[in-house]
Design a protein around this motif. Sequence first.
Motif, mmCIF file in Angstrom:
data_model
loop_
_atom_site.group_PDB
_atom_site.id
_atom_site.type_symbol
_atom_site.label_atom_id
_atom_site.label_comp_id
_atom_site.label_asym_id
_atom_site.label_seq_id
_atom_site.Cartn_x
_atom_site.Cartn_y
_atom_site.Cartn_z
ATOM 1 N N ALA A 102 51.238 35.948 28.141
ATOM 2 C CA ALA A 102 51.957 35.675 29.381
ATOM 3 C C ALA A 102 52.296 34.202 29.601
ATOM 4 C CB ALA A 102 51.163 36.221 30.570
ATOM 5 N N THR A 103 51.324 33.304 29.455
ATOM 6 C CA THR A 103 51.625 31.906 29.750
ATOM 7 C C THR A 103 52.599 31.316 28.744
ATOM 8 O OG1 THR A 103 49.623 31.213 28.571
ATOM 9 C CG2 THR A 103 49.467 31.448 30.969
ATOM 10 N N GLU A 129 47.735 40.962 32.049
ATOM 11 C CA GLU A 129 47.745 39.500 32.001
ATOM 12 C C GLU A 129 48.936 38.998 32.797
ATOM 13 O OE1 GLU A 129 47.170 35.943 28.730
ATOM 14 O OE2 GLU A 129 48.533 37.581 28.206
ATOM 15 N N VAL A 130 48.718 37.918 33.509
ATOM 16 C CA VAL A 130 49.810 37.286 34.247
ATOM 17 C C VAL A 130 49.804 35.795 33.939
ATOM 18 C CG1 VAL A 130 48.386 36.981 36.318
ATOM 19 C CG2 VAL A 130 50.873 36.946 36.514
ATOM 20 N N ILE A 168 43.620 40.296 33.316
ATOM 21 C CA ILE A 168 43.365 41.196 34.446
ATOM 22 C C ILE A 168 42.727 42.493 33.948
ATOM 23 C CG2 ILE A 168 44.444 42.519 36.325
ATOM 24 C CD1 ILE A 168 44.807 39.580 36.774
ATOM 25 N N ASP A 169 41.679 42.919 34.617
ATOM 26 C CA ASP A 169 41.093 44.237 34.349
ATOM 27 C C ASP A 169 42.003 45.288 34.979
ATOM 28 O OD1 ASP A 169 39.648 46.561 34.111
ATOM 29 O OD2 ASP A 169 37.920 45.882 35.288
ATOM 30 N N ASP A 195 38.398 42.213 25.732
ATOM 31 C CA ASP A 195 38.837 40.932 26.298
ATOM 32 C C ASP A 195 38.966 41.007 27.822
ATOM 33 O OD1 ASP A 195 39.056 39.861 23.728
ATOM 34 O OD2 ASP A 195 41.158 40.452 23.544
ATOM 35 N N LEU A 196 39.124 42.221 28.326
ATOM 36 C CA LEU A 196 39.362 42.418 29.756
ATOM 37 C C LEU A 196 38.087 42.754 30.519
ATOM 38 C CD1 LEU A 196 42.674 44.469 29.448
ATOM 39 C CD2 LEU A 196 42.401 41.994 29.717
ATOM 40 N N GLU A 197 37.016 42.979 29.789
ATOM 41 C CA GLU A 197 35.748 43.302 30.440
ATOM 42 C C GLU A 197 35.250 42.108 31.248
ATOM 43 O OE1 GLU A 197 33.037 44.601 27.464
ATOM 44 O OE2 GLU A 197 34.208 46.381 26.923
#
Length: 248
Positions: free
Chosen positions: A159-160, A32-33, A51-52, A71-73
């Motif tokens: 991240a945010t 995650e970014v 992010i995957d 969650d990343l799929e």
Amino acid sequence: MSQWPQKWKDLPLAVIDVETTGLDSENDRVIEVGIIRFEQGEVVESYGQLIDPECEVPEEVVELTGIKPEDLEGKPTFAEVADEIHQRLQGVGIVAYNLSFDKGFVAAELERCGLAWPDEAPSFDPLIFARQFYKNLRRKNLGTIADKLGIPLEEAHRATHDAEVAGHVLYAFADRLPENLQDLLVLQAQWENAQAQEMSWRKNDSGESLADALGEQPIGLGPGYIYGDEADPLRALYTSVPEARDRD
């Protein structure tokens, strides 16, 4: 430095935070970014992206962040958003709490995509300032410092949220820091070197040689040496003269 404003608070800031699969930027990946753009102390834009990582997410990371593999799929890989992330770091000052960690991961991910971290950008690490201002505080992680400053952190290790709080922490320190951008960068470098030296001495107690601990890098004193704990350069210079101190 001519392209940057004289006062650091006039500089638009991109505050960045990443969540990752581990601590090694060479082998672990970003999941995650978050990039929050601040102008004059106010949030003007918020960017967050899962992010995957194209690899497994350890259970301890799931527990820490709440980010599950499912969650990343279907989320983009870093390569698919690299251009956008790179663009958001152009023409701004860059901020991260424990900057070396986030910079290490983002720089490694960008490099895999043929892009480069903007090394010319003025960069700030509020953790360096927190270590200086709260020397007697045992923990200096983002949550502890935010709480000390009365800044709410609703979702730690996302991240945010972490990025936005890190930006607010930096601005909360503003009245203790020089207004001039160059002065602040010099002061930050001085404090960072002093903190690295102190931590290296502590490591030395465990048997590691000081040269190894320091990586044989000299501690540069430079103009910032006279600042000490005083954030104002002119006042620090004045009080560094014995006659001036004697008259106080």
